[in-house]
Enzyme design. Sequence first.
Site, short mmCIF file in Angstrom:
data_model
loop_
_atom_site.label_atom_id
_atom_site.label_comp_id
_atom_site.label_asym_id
_atom_site.label_seq_id
_atom_site.Cartn_x
_atom_site.Cartn_y
_atom_site.Cartn_z
N ASN A 13 0.88 -1.17 0.00
CA ASN A 13 0.00 0.00 0.00
C ASN A 13 0.91 1.22 0.00
O ASN A 13 1.50 1.55 1.03
CB ASN A 13 -0.89 -0.02 1.26
CG ASN A 13 -1.72 1.25 1.37
OD1 ASN A 13 -1.74 2.08 0.46
ND2 ASN A 13 -2.40 1.41 2.50
N TRP A 14 1.05 1.80 -1.17
CA TRP A 14 2.00 2.92 -1.29
C TRP A 14 1.49 4.19 -0.62
O TRP A 14 2.25 5.13 -0.43
CB TRP A 14 2.27 3.21 -2.77
CG TRP A 14 3.11 2.19 -3.46
CD1 TRP A 14 3.49 0.95 -3.00
CD2 TRP A 14 3.72 2.32 -4.76
NE1 TRP A 14 4.27 0.31 -3.93
CE2 TRP A 14 4.42 1.14 -5.02
CE3 TRP A 14 3.71 3.33 -5.73
CZ2 TRP A 14 5.14 0.94 -6.21
CZ3 TRP A 14 4.41 3.14 -6.91
CH2 TRP A 14 5.12 1.95 -7.14
N LYS A 15 0.19 4.24 -0.31
CA LYS A 15 -0.41 5.44 0.30
C LYS A 15 -0.14 6.66 -0.60
O LYS A 15 -0.13 6.51 -1.81
CB LYS A 15 0.09 5.61 1.74
CG LYS A 15 -0.12 4.33 2.56
CD LYS A 15 0.07 4.51 4.04
CE LYS A 15 -0.16 3.17 4.74
NZ LYS A 15 -0.09 3.24 6.20
N HIS A 98 -9.58 1.32 4.59
CA HIS A 98 -8.32 1.50 5.32
C HIS A 98 -8.55 2.46 6.49
O HIS A 98 -9.32 3.41 6.37
CB HIS A 98 -7.24 2.04 4.37
CG HIS A 98 -5.88 1.99 5.00
ND1 HIS A 98 -5.45 2.93 5.90
CD2 HIS A 98 -4.88 1.07 4.89
CE1 HIS A 98 -4.23 2.60 6.32
NE2 HIS A 98 -3.86 1.47 5.72
N GLU A 100 -6.90 4.81 7.62
CA GLU A 100 -6.63 6.23 7.32
C GLU A 100 -7.84 6.86 6.63
O GLU A 100 -8.14 8.03 6.84
CB GLU A 100 -5.35 6.35 6.49
CG GLU A 100 -4.12 6.10 7.35
CD GLU A 100 -2.93 5.50 6.61
OE1 GLU A 100 -2.91 5.53 5.37
OE2 GLU A 100 -2.02 4.99 7.30
N GLU A 170 -5.63 -4.88 10.31
CA GLU A 170 -4.64 -3.83 10.58
C GLU A 170 -4.99 -3.12 11.89
O GLU A 170 -5.82 -2.20 11.89
CB GLU A 170 -4.64 -2.81 9.44
CG GLU A 170 -4.27 -3.40 8.10
CD GLU A 170 -3.60 -2.37 7.19
OE1 GLU A 170 -2.61 -2.73 6.58
OE2 GLU A 170 -4.06 -1.21 7.13
N GLY A 176 2.18 2.46 10.86
CA GLY A 176 3.13 3.56 10.73
C GLY A 176 3.76 3.99 12.04
O GLY A 176 4.41 5.03 12.14
N SER A 216 3.15 -1.96 10.40
CA SER A 216 4.59 -2.01 10.68
C SER A 216 5.19 -3.40 10.41
O SER A 216 6.13 -3.82 11.08
CB SER A 216 4.89 -1.57 12.12
OG SER A 216 4.47 -0.24 12.33
N GLY A 237 2.83 -1.09 4.27
CA GLY A 237 2.97 0.33 3.97
C GLY A 237 4.43 0.67 3.70
O GLY A 237 4.96 0.44 2.61
N GLY A 238 5.09 1.20 4.71
CA GLY A 238 6.46 1.71 4.57
C GLY A 238 7.43 0.76 3.86
O GLY A 238 8.17 1.18 2.95
P1 13P Z 1 2.93 0.48 7.67
O1 13P Z 1 3.44 -0.85 7.15
O2 13P Z 1 3.68 1.64 7.16
O3 13P Z 1 2.78 0.45 9.18
O4 13P Z 1 1.45 0.64 7.09
C1 13P Z 1 0.57 -0.41 7.19
C2 13P Z 1 -0.63 -0.11 6.41
O5 13P Z 1 -1.40 0.78 6.73
C3 13P Z 1 -0.87 -0.89 5.19
O6 13P Z 1 -2.12 -0.63 4.67
#
Ligand code: 13P
Length: 255
Positions: A13-15, A98, A100, A170, A176, A216, A237-238
């Site tokens: 998930n590149w966000k 998600h 967010e 999640e 994050g 994470s 994510g990251g």
């Molecule tokens: P991180 O891996 O950066 O914690 O993000 C997780 C996430 O929200 C994937 O959708």
Amino acid sequence: MRKDLRQAVIAGNWKMNKTRPEAKALIEELKPIAKDKTCGVVICVPFTNLETALSLTEGTNIKVGAENCHFEKSGAYTGEISADMLAEMGVEYVILGHSERRQYFAETDETVNKRTKAALAAGLKPIVCVGELLWERECNITEEVIARQIKLDFYDISTDDLKKCIIAYEPVWAIGTGKTATAEQAQEVCKFIRDTLAKLYDKATADAVTIQYGGSMNEKNCAELLSKEDVDGGLIGGASLVAEKFGVLLEEASK
Ligand code: 13P
């Protein structure tokens, strides 16, 4: 072990990251790394990178997803993108619900349910996210929160359609933050999700659904998380923004 009943899928998930040239560079790096991996490989990218991702991954084992879609087919919804628009481009997956989106854009279980139905109707494969807040975990209501999200997000979705969905657990407090759920916590909730699906649908259907962990998850902690019986991959994510790190996750999920 029932892991043989479903495919492990690692989805990035590149966000809100990567300009077009940056996306191109990352995908070019990923292609040789992803090649020959047996797990499902998905990259969910910003709308502006979909065209680039689709053309660069053509003929490879990397599938492309979007990070959200609207529930209406078309109309006066300035700034929104419909499921049909994504499907028509050749996009295969879409992340929905998600945390967010829920936190910052006021999305609710009702709209997640509508989006999931719209995505399925367009032929997309939804990756539906659920997870508790830290406060909810501290109050010991994680299972109530997750059961409610599963019941509402999948309300009136058929068995056949559920099988086209991936569920991502999640925990909001792990996203994050560098705080990963322990492998035991991840397993406990992923199993609870599967048990809830077994009650709402049936056991065979529940056993067939890919349930990912996200929050994470990285190249260092993925082996332990992915070794758990009900953790069928990850939503990353990251660590999905760096090819070598994403590669370690793909390697581990392909074992
Ligand atoms: P991180 O891996 O950066 O914690 O993000 C997780 C996430 O929200 C994937 O959708």
